[in-house]
Design a protein around this motif. Structure first.
Motif, PDB file in Angstrom:
ATOM      1  N   ILE A 218     132.458-104.981  19.420  1.00  0.00           N
ATOM      2  CA  ILE A 218     132.740-103.873  18.512  1.00  0.00           C
ATOM      3  C   ILE A 218     132.359-104.279  17.098  1.00  0.00           C
ATOM      4  CG2 ILE A 218     135.159-104.593  18.205  1.00  0.00           C
ATOM      5  CD1 ILE A 218     135.820-101.559  17.954  1.00  0.00           C
ATOM      6  N   ASP A 219     131.698-103.383  16.409  1.00  0.00           N
ATOM      7  CA  ASP A 219     131.251-103.625  15.042  1.00  0.00           C
ATOM      8  C   ASP A 219     131.865-102.571  14.131  1.00  0.00           C
ATOM      9  OD1 ASP A 219     129.985-104.139  12.674  1.00  0.00           O
ATOM     10  OD2 ASP A 219     127.956-103.714  13.392  1.00  0.00           O
ATOM     11  N   THR A 220     132.820-102.986  13.322  1.00  0.00           N
ATOM     12  CA  THR A 220     133.475-102.074  12.379  1.00  0.00           C
ATOM     13  C   THR A 220     133.194-102.453  10.931  1.00  0.00           C
ATOM     14  OG1 THR A 220     135.497-103.409  12.440  1.00  0.00           O
ATOM     15  CG2 THR A 220     135.329-101.581  14.003  1.00  0.00           C
ATOM     16  N   ILE A 221     132.294-103.419  10.752  1.00  0.00           N
ATOM     17  CA  ILE A 221     131.991-103.907   9.405  1.00  0.00           C
ATOM     18  C   ILE A 221     130.709-103.255   8.900  1.00  0.00           C
ATOM     19  CG2 ILE A 221     131.509-105.944   8.001  1.00  0.00           C
ATOM     20  CD1 ILE A 221     133.045-107.589  10.055  1.00  0.00           C
TER      21      ILE A 221
ATOM     22  N   VAL B 218     116.476-104.603  -3.864  1.00  0.00           N
ATOM     23  CA  VAL B 218     117.851-104.689  -3.390  1.00  0.00           C
ATOM     24  C   VAL B 218     117.839-105.391  -2.039  1.00  0.00           C
ATOM     25  CG1 VAL B 218     119.871-103.372  -2.646  1.00  0.00           C
ATOM     26  CG2 VAL B 218     118.538-102.584  -4.593  1.00  0.00           C
ATOM     27  N   SER B 219     118.780-106.303  -1.791  1.00  0.00           N
ATOM     28  CA  SER B 219     118.882-106.999  -0.516  1.00  0.00           C
ATOM     29  C   SER B 219     119.919-106.324   0.364  1.00  0.00           C
ATOM     30  CB  SER B 219     119.281-108.466  -0.736  1.00  0.00           C
ATOM     31  OG  SER B 219     118.286-109.160  -1.454  1.00  0.00           O
ATOM     32  N   ILE B 220     119.576-106.149   1.637  1.00  0.00           N
ATOM     33  CA  ILE B 220     120.521-105.534   2.578  1.00  0.00           C
ATOM     34  C   ILE B 220     120.624-106.404   3.828  1.00  0.00           C
ATOM     35  CG2 ILE B 220     120.013-103.219   1.735  1.00  0.00           C
ATOM     36  CD1 ILE B 220     118.324-102.756   4.232  1.00  0.00           C
ATOM     37  N   SER B 221     121.779-106.364   4.472  1.00  0.00           N
ATOM     38  CA  SER B 221     121.983-107.147   5.694  1.00  0.00           C
ATOM     39  C   SER B 221     123.129-106.546   6.494  1.00  0.00           C
ATOM     40  CB  SER B 221     122.281-108.615   5.362  1.00  0.00           C
ATOM     41  OG  SER B 221     123.488-108.721   4.611  1.00  0.00           O
ATOM     42  N   ASP B 222     123.178-106.915   7.776  1.00  0.00           N
ATOM     43  CA  ASP B 222     124.283-106.514   8.635  1.00  0.00           C
ATOM     44  C   ASP B 222     124.554-107.653   9.597  1.00  0.00           C
ATOM     45  OD1 ASP B 222     126.027-104.083   9.551  1.00  0.00           O
ATOM     46  OD2 ASP B 222     125.253-104.980  11.395  1.00  0.00           O
ATOM     47  N   ASN B 223     125.816-108.028   9.728  1.00  0.00           N
ATOM     48  CA  ASN B 223     126.144-109.250  10.455  1.00  0.00           C
ATOM     49  C   ASN B 223     126.278-109.075  11.953  1.00  0.00           C
ATOM     50  OD1 ASN B 223     128.547-107.834  10.574  1.00  0.00           O
ATOM     51  ND2 ASN B 223     129.839-109.637  10.236  1.00  0.00           N
ATOM     52  N   MET B 224     126.080-107.846  12.493  1.00  0.00           N
ATOM     53  CA  MET B 224     126.308-107.700  13.923  1.00  0.00           C
ATOM     54  C   MET B 224     125.308-106.763  14.591  1.00  0.00           C
ATOM     55  SD  MET B 224     129.981-107.410  15.754  1.00  0.00           S
ATOM     56  CE  MET B 224     130.185-108.081  17.406  1.00  0.00           C
ATOM     57  N   SER B 225     125.497-105.455  14.454  1.00  0.00           N
ATOM     58  CA  SER B 225     124.645-104.530  15.206  1.00  0.00           C
ATOM     59  C   SER B 225     123.275-104.337  14.580  1.00  0.00           C
ATOM     60  CB  SER B 225     125.334-103.177  15.365  1.00  0.00           C
ATOM     61  OG  SER B 225     125.554-102.560  14.110  1.00  0.00           O
ATOM     62  N   GLY B 226     123.099-104.680  13.315  1.00  0.00           N
ATOM     63  CA  GLY B 226     121.797-104.593  12.674  1.00  0.00           C
ATOM     64  C   GLY B 226     121.557-103.293  11.931  1.00  0.00           C
ATOM     65  N   ILE B 227     120.555-103.305  11.058  1.00  0.00           N
ATOM     66  CA  ILE B 227     120.238-102.158  10.209  1.00  0.00           C
ATOM     67  C   ILE B 227     119.527-101.075  11.003  1.00  0.00           C
ATOM     68  CG2 ILE B 227     118.985-101.381   8.164  1.00  0.00           C
ATOM     69  CD1 ILE B 227     121.255-103.278   7.511  1.00  0.00           C
TER      70      ILE B 227
ATOM     71  N   VAL C  52     122.886 -97.773   6.739  1.00  0.00           N
ATOM     72  CA  VAL C  52     123.682 -97.506   7.935  1.00  0.00           C
ATOM     73  C   VAL C  52     123.275 -98.479   9.025  1.00  0.00           C
ATOM     74  CG1 VAL C  52     124.362 -95.775   9.639  1.00  0.00           C
ATOM     75  CG2 VAL C  52     123.769 -95.062   7.300  1.00  0.00           C
ATOM     76  N   ASP C  53     124.270 -99.034   9.733  1.00  0.00           N
ATOM     77  CA  ASP C  53     123.940 -99.942  10.833  1.00  0.00           C
ATOM     78  C   ASP C  53     123.811 -99.166  12.145  1.00  0.00           C
ATOM     79  OD1 ASP C  53     126.517 -99.561  11.866  1.00  0.00           O
ATOM     80  OD2 ASP C  53     127.284-101.467  11.120  1.00  0.00           O
ATOM     81  N   ASN C  54     123.540 -99.885  13.231  1.00  0.00           N
ATOM     82  CA  ASN C  54     123.215 -99.237  14.506  1.00  0.00           C
ATOM     83  C   ASN C  54     124.393 -98.559  15.196  1.00  0.00           C
ATOM     84  OD1 ASN C  54     120.327 -99.504  15.259  1.00  0.00           O
ATOM     85  ND2 ASN C  54     120.727-101.667  14.861  1.00  0.00           N
ATOM     86  N   VAL C  55     125.606 -98.789  14.728  1.00  0.00           N
ATOM     87  CA  VAL C  55     126.753 -98.088  15.303  1.00  0.00           C
ATOM     88  C   VAL C  55     127.371 -97.104  14.317  1.00  0.00           C
ATOM     89  CG1 VAL C  55     127.278 -99.897  16.987  1.00  0.00           C
ATOM     90  CG2 VAL C  55     128.365 -99.958  14.716  1.00  0.00           C
ATOM     91  N   GLY C  56     126.698 -96.875  13.191  1.00  0.00           N
ATOM     92  CA  GLY C  56     127.129 -95.831  12.275  1.00  0.00           C
ATOM     93  C   GLY C  56     127.955 -96.272  11.088  1.00  0.00           C
ATOM     94  N   ASN C  57     128.250 -97.560  10.951  1.00  0.00           N
ATOM     95  CA  ASN C  57     128.932 -98.027   9.744  1.00  0.00           C
ATOM     96  C   ASN C  57     127.984 -97.877   8.554  1.00  0.00           C
ATOM     97  OD1 ASN C  57     131.348 -99.073  11.106  1.00  0.00           O
ATOM     98  ND2 ASN C  57     129.977-100.652  11.914  1.00  0.00           N
ATOM     99  N   SER C  58     128.528 -97.390   7.451  1.00  0.00           N
ATOM    100  CA  SER C  58     127.685 -97.070   6.308  1.00  0.00           C
ATOM    101  C   SER C  58     128.201 -97.726   5.034  1.00  0.00           C
ATOM    102  CB  SER C  58     127.627 -95.550   6.108  1.00  0.00           C
ATOM    103  OG  SER C  58     126.883 -95.214   4.967  1.00  0.00           O
ATOM    104  N   SER C  59     127.264 -98.175   4.191  1.00  0.00           N
ATOM    105  CA  SER C  59     127.598 -98.724   2.874  1.00  0.00           C
ATOM    106  C   SER C  59     126.784 -97.995   1.810  1.00  0.00           C
ATOM    107  CB  SER C  59     127.285-100.219   2.803  1.00  0.00           C
ATOM    108  OG  SER C  59     128.152-100.967   3.599  1.00  0.00           O
TER     109      SER C  59
END
Length: 565
Positions: free
Chosen positions: A467-470, A493-502, A546-553
């Protein structure tokens, strides 16, 4: 027993070849041709589709159309060949230019307009013959390092326009642009016992065979003594005189008692054949050691068009009172050859090296559908998923499903399902089936229905529900809040995601969408102020990722700019 090379008749299979035009195309670069990768070179999950041309270790070299034609397709991607231009030529061939930094003139202008029209960095466009004509030698782009490139270079291909088959550029006269007087190098020869009863040189496992250099420049292999079905494998590569890079060989041919029994030539093939590289090589050896042993047999056969084999498909059956002489010839495009003589005898030898044991509790039949289930988890292999039958290790323990290990290549997707009611209803869209790779879990697109999660994958290994909630992270190297950016050409600008990916990224200036080019190797988004969106005075920047499970920053800041300088 002494074996004379004069008794070995090396004959190559007759590969049907088109009479390709030798003087029709010019080089795409104005510098001497040097390759960092050649056609047919063995790559992860594919054969290399063209030439990787060196660009003096830098970006920005002029790239020219190799002949008259028209731009038929443009693809901008963060992966693969990155920024790529396709040109169709009136003689029925298409030239492809990849990893570009950018296009030039009207081509670049059209690309830029399309980015803003579709509000996306990743785009793909197709054109009719009269829409974007080009002339031979016309500047169409600058070389770069985009997509999956591991360093600045130009990826260049030829394709048959109608069939889209990829063709070795050497056939179009590009061989005249380089010099190669060096023989291919064979570093290892292997003998393979091909059934459970066969022993080769006291081994029930694939075993290296020693090679001795002869006075005439050929090689003699140590005697191969076996008592059943055997095959051979080889590790080989080639150097030319100018590039100094280890590249793939062009032609491989195996004979037995003067008769060709197995061979392949890297001339032309279709894209849907690419994954057969995993059938050609000893995949398990490659995953364990990084060595790519090219197998000189098919057991069972597979549909790779570059292979020409007799009814044995390269499999030798050793028999009592019968001695054979096998010959291996490895060639480059220029006709330089390395020749190996391999004496083969029958004898019943006691195995000293026994067959490698493996944890396995099921059998997969490659030609049949196979379904395995345990503890609300299952895997389904459609018929044709694998090249060979094999013993499968399948288990579920501590919420981890083991589907063997990545030493057996899958040719097509198979389906994994995992059931669980451990996740609350409002979090189910954040759950995915991930493959465990060391300390990380890789994302796979996952569907959920009634607490059952499903994904389709092509790699064996260990899987779990994750589960990816971050939300993704958005950073800027040096704050620009309230500062003047009068002299800056770019905004990064630098972007990253620690689990499901961008999954997606969008930038806005003063509420207007702006093009931000994404480099997945560095995780950097770049906007060029020359696009003309930036305003005089204060500007409001907004970046949404937005990451692959919909978490957004969302990242917001403001800066000042004087456009009149």
């Amino acid at each position: 027993m002494k074996f004379s090379l004069l008794s070995i008749l090396f004959t190559s299979f007759l590969f049907a070849q088109t009479n390709y035009p030798k003087n029709y195309f010019r080089p795409p670069l104005d510098i001497p041709l040097q390759l960092s990768g050649n056609f047919g070179e063995l790559r992860p999950n594919h054969f290399h589709a063209g030439f990787d041309m060196k660009t003096l270790q830098k970006e920005g070299l002029e790239v020219h159309a190799v002949a008259d034609g028209y731009v038929s397709r443009i693809k901008i991607s963060t992966f693969g060949n990155g920024k790529t231009i396709y040109i169709d030529h009136p003689n029925g061939f298409t030239s492809v230019y990849g990893h570009l930094q950018r296009a030039t003139d009207s081509i670049e202008s059209f690309i830029k307009k399309t980015h803003y029209k579709e509000q996306s960095f990743e785009i793909e466009m197709y054109f009719k013959p009269n829409e974007m004509p080009v002339k031979k030698g016309q500047l169409i782009a600058l070389s770069g390092n985009t997509g999956a490139s591991e360093g600045p270079h130009l990826h260049f291909e030829f394709r048959d326009t109608k069939t889209e088959k990829i063709i070795n550029p050497m056939f179009f006269g590009f061989d005249a642009l380089m010099k190669d007087t060096k023989k291919p190098i064979v570093t290892n020869l292997y003998a393979y016992p091909l059934d459970s009863k066969t022993t080769v040189n006291h081994s029930q496992r694939p075993i290296p065979i020693n090679l001795s250099l002869q006075k005439d420049g050929t090689y003699m292999a140590d005697k191969v003594v076996a008592n059943g079905k055997i095959g051979f494998g080889v590790i080989a590569y080639d150097y030319d005189d100018v590039s100094f890079n280890r590249n793939g060989v062009f032609d491989v041919n195996l004979t037995c008692n003067g008769k060709s029994i197995f061979g392949y030539q890297f001339n032309t093939y279709a894209f849907d054949e690419m994954r057969y590289v995993n059938a050609l090589i000893d995949y398990a050896k490659y995953k364990k050691t990084g060595q790519r042993i090219q197998k000189l047999f098919m057991d069972p056969p597979y549909n790779l068009s570059i292979i020409k084999a007799d009814e044995s498909n390269g499999v030798l059956v050793t028999q009592p009172n019968l001695t054979s002489v096998c010959g291996l010839q490895v060639s480059d495009y220029y006709g330089n050859k390395t020749i190996i003589s391999i004496p083969v005898e029958y004898d019943m030898l006691t195995p000293i090296i026994e067959k490698e044991s493996a944890v396995a509790n099921y059998v997969v039949k490659a030609s049949k559908d196979c379904f395995f289930e345990k503890n609300k988890c299952s895997v389904f292999f459609p018929a044709g998923t694998f090249y060979n039958d094999f013993n499968l290790n399948f288990d579920v323990k501590d919420n981890v499903m083991t589907v063997h290990e990545d030493i057996v290549p899958a040719h097509t997707n198979f389906t994994i399902t995992m059931a669980s009611d451990a996740f609350p209803a409002n979090k189910k869209d954040k759950v995915f089936i991930g493959r465990i790779e060391g300390n990380r879990v890789s994302y796979n697109s996952t569907r959920e229905k009634s607490n059952v999660y499903e994904t389709r994958v092509k790699i064996l290994g260990r899987y779990k529900l994750a589960i990816d909630t971050i939300a993704p992270t958005i950073k800027i190297a040096k704050t620009i809040e309230g500062k003047r950016l009068d002299n800056q050409k770019l905004l990064q600008v630098s972007i990253s995601d620690n689990m499901s990916g961008i999954k997606s990224y969008n930038g806005y200036l003063n509420g207007k969408w702006i093009l931000m080019e994404y480099d997945n190797k560095t995780g950097v988004l770049t906007h060029d102020f020359s696009d003309g969106i930036v305003a005089e005075g204060e500007n409001q920047l907004k970046v949404v990722v937005v990451d692959n499970v919909g978490n957004s920053s969302t990242f917001e800041t403001r800066f000042l700019r004087n456009q009149k300088q």
